[in-house]
Design an enzyme around this catalytic site. Structure first.
Site, PDB file in Angstrom:
ATOM      1  N   ASP A  14       0.782  -1.247   0.000  1.00 24.27           N
ATOM      2  CA  ASP A  14       0.000   0.000   0.000  1.00 24.27           C
ATOM      3  C   ASP A  14       0.813   1.297   0.000  1.00 24.27           C
ATOM      4  OD1 ASP A  14      -1.952  -1.915   0.216  1.00 24.27           O
ATOM      5  OD2 ASP A  14      -2.875  -1.142   2.035  1.00 24.27           O
ATOM      6  N   SER A  64     -15.335   0.702   5.785  1.00 19.19           N
ATOM      7  CA  SER A  64     -14.316   1.263   6.674  1.00 19.19           C
ATOM      8  C   SER A  64     -14.379   2.788   6.722  1.00 19.19           C
ATOM      9  CB  SER A  64     -12.914   0.822   6.229  1.00 19.19           C
ATOM     10  OG  SER A  64     -12.503   1.501   5.060  1.00 19.19           O
ATOM     11  N   GLU A 105     -13.575  -5.694   5.202  1.00 17.28           N
ATOM     12  CA  GLU A 105     -12.474  -4.769   5.476  1.00 17.28           C
ATOM     13  C   GLU A 105     -11.244  -5.032   4.613  1.00 17.28           C
ATOM     14  OE1 GLU A 105     -10.190  -2.326   5.796  1.00 17.28           O
ATOM     15  OE2 GLU A 105     -11.576  -1.721   7.337  1.00 17.28           O
TER      16      GLU A 105
HETATM   17  C1  VGL Z   1      -4.687   0.787   5.696  1.00 16.37           C
HETATM   18  C2  VGL Z   1      -6.165   1.869   7.079  1.00 16.37           C
HETATM   19  C3  VGL Z   1      -7.175   1.691   6.155  1.00 16.37           C
HETATM   20  C4  VGL Z   1      -3.284   0.315   5.454  1.00 16.37           C
HETATM   21  C5  VGL Z   1      -5.695   0.598   4.776  1.00 16.37           C
HETATM   22  O1  VGL Z   1      -2.877   0.197   4.281  1.00 16.37           O
HETATM   23  O2  VGL Z   1      -2.565   0.058   6.454  1.00 16.37           O
HETATM   24  N1  VGL Z   1      -4.936   1.413   6.851  1.00 16.37           N
HETATM   25  N2  VGL Z   1      -6.921   1.062   5.021  1.00 16.37           N
HETATM   26 ZN    ZN Z   2      -8.350   1.036   3.460  1.00 15.60          ZN
END
Ligand code: VGL
Ligand code: ZN
Length: 192
Positions: A14, A64, A105
């Site tokens: 990410d 989320s 999620e």
């Molecule tokens: C993430 C919060 C919401 C991450 C993804 O990549 O750690 N954190 N969505």
């Molecule tokens: Zn996310």
């Protein structure tokens, strides 16, 4: 410097605009993981070892998000700038999208599908490539990196966290530390 060899795969979690400064869910110093991970990406590719990327990839009504009762501002919305991998990150491998189902999620890269819904799962892909050890870095230490590392252990991989290549959200100041302890207890190895 750590020795990498056949059977190793680098997972870059990410590293997207929304998790970097200026993004919707910016992680402090999130972009500072990029030069660190780029070195690892080049090291892996020079040895013809696989690098995979995960990409948070939410529909606008994802559970989320605060307006759906979740804890996060809208982020990494599909086909927006915020969801794109950061332009400075070297991109040289398969991309597993996750979090595309509105009601699930999906923090873990192991919930991801190659190029999105309907694609191969990360675990299937890694098995096909005979991967046995995972090096993991990216964003964020206390959410998606942790979830991916723990799932890696659960799925039978040796897991090494590239700590200098991660940053935490730290909703609570000790979250990073707690996440690291959890990973260590599960058997994840730390590389500074
Ligand atoms: C993430 C919060 C919401 C991450 C993804 O990549 O750690 N954190 N969505
Ligand atoms: Zn996310």
């Amino acid at each position: 410097m750590s020795l990498i060899h056949k059977g190793d795969c680098l997972i870059v979690v990410d590293v997207q605009n929304d998790f970097c400064p200026g993004g919707a869910l910016a992680v402090a110093e999130g972009d500072s993981v990029i030069p660190v991970l780029n070195v690892w990406i080049q090291r892996f590719r020079q040895m013809d070892l696989p690098v995979v990327y995960t990409q948070d990839w939410h529909p606008i009504n994802h559970m989320s998000f605060v307006d759906q009762g979740g804890i996060w501002p809208p982020h990494c919305v599909q086909h927006t700038w915020g969801a794109e991998l950061h332009k400075d990150l070297i991109e040289d491998g398969a991309i597993f999208k996750k979090g595309f189902l509105p009601h699930i999620e999906a923090y873990s890269g192991f919930d991801g599908a190659l190029d999105g819904e309907g694609g191969d799962s990360l675990n299937t892909w890694l098995r096909e490539k005979s991967v046995s050890r995972l090096y993991i870095g990216g964003l964020a230490t206390d959410y998606c990196v942790k979830a991916t590392a723990l799932d890696g252990v659960k799925n039978g991989y040796e897991v090494i966290l590239i700590e200098s290549g991660t940053r935490a959200v730290n909703l609570h100041p000790s979250d990073r530390e707690k996440a690291i302890s959890e990973m260590l207890e599960a058997g994840v190895r730390l590389l500074e």
